[in-house]
Design an enzyme around this catalytic site. Structure first.
Site, PDB file in Angstrom:
ATOM      1  N   GLY A  54       0.837  -1.190   0.000  1.00  9.28           N
ATOM      2  CA  GLY A  54       0.000   0.000   0.000  1.00  9.28           C
ATOM      3  C   GLY A  54       0.865   1.229   0.000  1.00  9.28           C
ATOM      4  CG  ASP A  86     -10.589   2.748   3.094  1.00 11.15           C
ATOM      5  OD1 ASP A  86     -11.373   3.170   2.215  1.00 11.15           O
ATOM      6  OD2 ASP A  86      -9.442   2.337   2.845  1.00 11.15           O
TER       7      ASP A  86
END
Length: 603
Positions: A52, A167
């Site tokens: 990420g 999220d």
């Protein structure tokens, strides 16, 4: 409800004040200095599982316990203090959430280079995003809905402990290979009572993904962010996650995102979209209970939204358990029936019929006891429309192609049999006669057309075959006299072309009669006009036929004639049996379908 403390009070009133305080109080973020620095290498890196914006996840082997685990570490070589704080914050949040649907944290420490890491369970499964793209089996919807209800409980567990994910999206939900469900990536979660800190450069997804987490003040993924997230409000609460769950539920039901992908979703999140899956995908069977849930979970005003993730998950679970809102279903069934009756009364056109069928079937599915809907469905099923729908015409065309290909295969065998007769024709022909090679050439030409019809779409080839067949019959009529050999072949030709579902103008209607008849009678008329040599004459003692192509002795000619008669009768019987078998299959399919339809309609 505005924070996790209130959730704990409302959802679990049996807990003591001390328990509530312990659950609501924010757990301390691990102090980097307090994390032990292990001696030696405990973890052996095997491969990289993903990355990420902040870190990467590696598959490693824990050499102390001898098992494979997932290790997350910071990607940057010299991370800033803020980045280290965020990394430790994520580990601390994940570590305090001990739930079967949240990946357990195993260990924290520093590697040999001094970089921090934490280890957790290594998952084996598929993300919900991937399943939504690939799994279209009949039971996929129920499986995903059951997993969704478990996700809601896991999110509710986090809310009770003062953690808001912020999220939630299909990429962050994993369905394990053995029925497990996991909620991943708590890197941008909000802890009630704690400051967020600097999340300006956090990106929990791949940098080039349209579903990546938005960096900066606006935290979340476009397409799943609540209106309050898009506005950058600081007081987001558990209802933000409820909104994202509503977007996920919408995608499970429709296989489409509620909002467009990318930054365009920010505008639609603020302005609002029709969140009814039944409107977005009218061809899918959307239960009204889940249709309403999507609307309630994604309301623009969070005060009108479903209050908790637990409530959303339990309502989905009640639907899966068979609990139905009968009043809502009856109301919707009546609305569908009204639309069906209006479409049926509007005319017998294809579109009106299609709407009437769809709406009446929907009404009956929602309320099986609605008699008027059952009666209308019965009429629509048992009374065919006066105009043929385009889809039916297309199916008929494809069926005609299959039948023509089958007829072409019969033609191949017929002409091969005809070709086998050429030695007999040569046997009875005059010496040096050109009749045999000419007839054999025409037979081979027609055989080639039939063979092509078995390999290609034979539409149009039947015209060429009809003309080639007529030429062959005309030659036989001229060389063996019009009323000796040719009439039987002409009759068989008319029967074959008359039965075939030809779409050629040449072989339609009277063409199937006129072309074979002309192939016999035109040579006879030419004889009467003295254009060609006369082969047939009538005398007082009978009809005299003089066949130009016959030059053998009596016994030979009569043997060949007997064989011709036998072959002609056998061919006619074979063709008739094939026609009868096709007709019986068609009748059986038709009657069987009608019987099945009658069983569906209440008497």
């Amino acid at each position: 409800m505005s924070d996790g403390t209130e959730v704990a009070t409302e959802e679990d009133p049996t807990r003591s004040d001390g328990d509530r305080a312990a659950a609501a109080a924010p757990a301390p973020t691990p102090d980097p200095e307090s994390i032990p620095r292990p001696h030696g290498e405990r973890y052996k890196v095997l491969s990289r599982l993903g990355k990420g914006g902040m870190g990467e996840v590696m598959a490693v082997r824990d050499q102390v316990i001898n098992r494979e685990v997932a290790l997350k570490r910071i990607r940057k070589a010299n991370p800033s203090n803020k980045l280290l704080e965020r990394f430790m914050r994520e580990a601390g949040i994940q570590g305090r959430l001990e739930h079967p649907a949240i990946v357990p944290l195993y260990d924290m420490g520093y590697d040999a280079s001094g970089a921090p890491y934490f280890t957790m369970k290594k998952l084996a499964g598929t993300t919900l995003a991937k399943l939504l793209e690939t799994d279209h089996t009949p039971f996929a919807q129920q499986r995903l809905l059951r997993a969704f209800s478990e996700v809601c409980l896991a999110v509710e567990f986090a809310h009770v402990r003062g953690v808001i994910h912020r999220d939630l999206k299909p990429d962050n939900i994993v369905l394990g290979d053995f029925g497990e469900v996991y909620v991943l990536d708590w890197g941008v979660a909000k802890v009630v009572g704690e400051p967020d800190g600097d999340l300006a450069d956090v990106n929990s997804g791949a940098e080039d993904s349209e579903h990546a987490t938005m960096p900066g003040t606006v935290i979340g993924t476009p397409g799943f962010m609540s209106p309050e997230q898009v506005r950058g409000l600081a007081d987001v609460d558990a209802r933000t996650d409820v909104y994202a769950l509503g977007c996920i539920l919408f995608q499970i039901l429709t296989r489409q995102m509620l909002h467009p992908a990318g930054k365009a979703a920010l505008a639609t999140a603020l302005s609002g979209l029709d969140a009814r899956p039944s409107v977005r995908t009218p061809d899918r069977s959307i239960p009204p209970e889940l249709d309403e849930l999507c609307v309630l979970a994604t309301a623009l005003d969070r005060e009108k939204r479903i209050a908790t993730a637990r409530e959303l998950g339990e309502r989905v679970q009640r639907y899966l358990d068979g609990d139905r809102d009968l009043a809502t279903r009856k109301k919707l069934a009546t609305e569908h029936l009204t639309k069906a009756q209006a479409a049926f009364a509007a005319g017998d056109g294809t579109e009106q019929r299609r709407v009437a069928m769809r709406e009446a079937a929907s009404a009956l599915a929602l309320d099986p006891e609605l008699t008027a809907a059952a009666e209308l469905v019965g009429r629509l099923m048992l009374e065919p429309p006066r105009t043929t729908p385009p889809e039916v015409k297309a199916q008929m065309l494809e069926d005609d192609v299959v039948t023509l290909q089958s007829s072409a295969r019969v033609g191949v065998f017929a002409y091969l049999g005809f070709l086998a007769f050429t030695p007999l024709i040569w046997w009875i022909s005059p010496p040096g006669s050109a009749y045999v090679p000419i007839i054999a050439g025409v037979i081979v030409l027609n055989l080639g057309l039939c063979y092509a019809g078995t390999r290609l779409r034979p539409l149009g080839l039947e015209s060429l075959l009809a003309i080639g067949n007529a030429i062959l019959i005309a030659l036989l009529a001229h060389w063996y006299s019009p009323f000796f050999v040719a009439p039987g072949l002409a009759a068989m030709s008319a029967m074959a072309f008359g039965y075939s579902p030809t779409r050629s103008v040449v072989t339609q209607s009277f063409g199937t009669i006129l072309i074979p008849a002309a192939a016999v009678l035109v040579p006879f008329m030419l004889e009467r006009l003295d254009v060609v040599e006369t082969t047939t004459s009538v005398r007082a003692d009978g009809i005299l036929m003089h066949a130009q192509a016959i030059g053998g002795d009596e016994t030979t000619v009569l043997v060949v004639a007997a064989l011709y008669v036998f072959a002609l009768v056998s061919s006619a019987a074979f063709m008739a049996s094939r026609m009868k078998a096709r007709e019986r299959r068609a009748k059986r399919d038709l009657f069987l379908q009608a019987w099945q339809l009658r069983q569906l309609v209440a008497r």
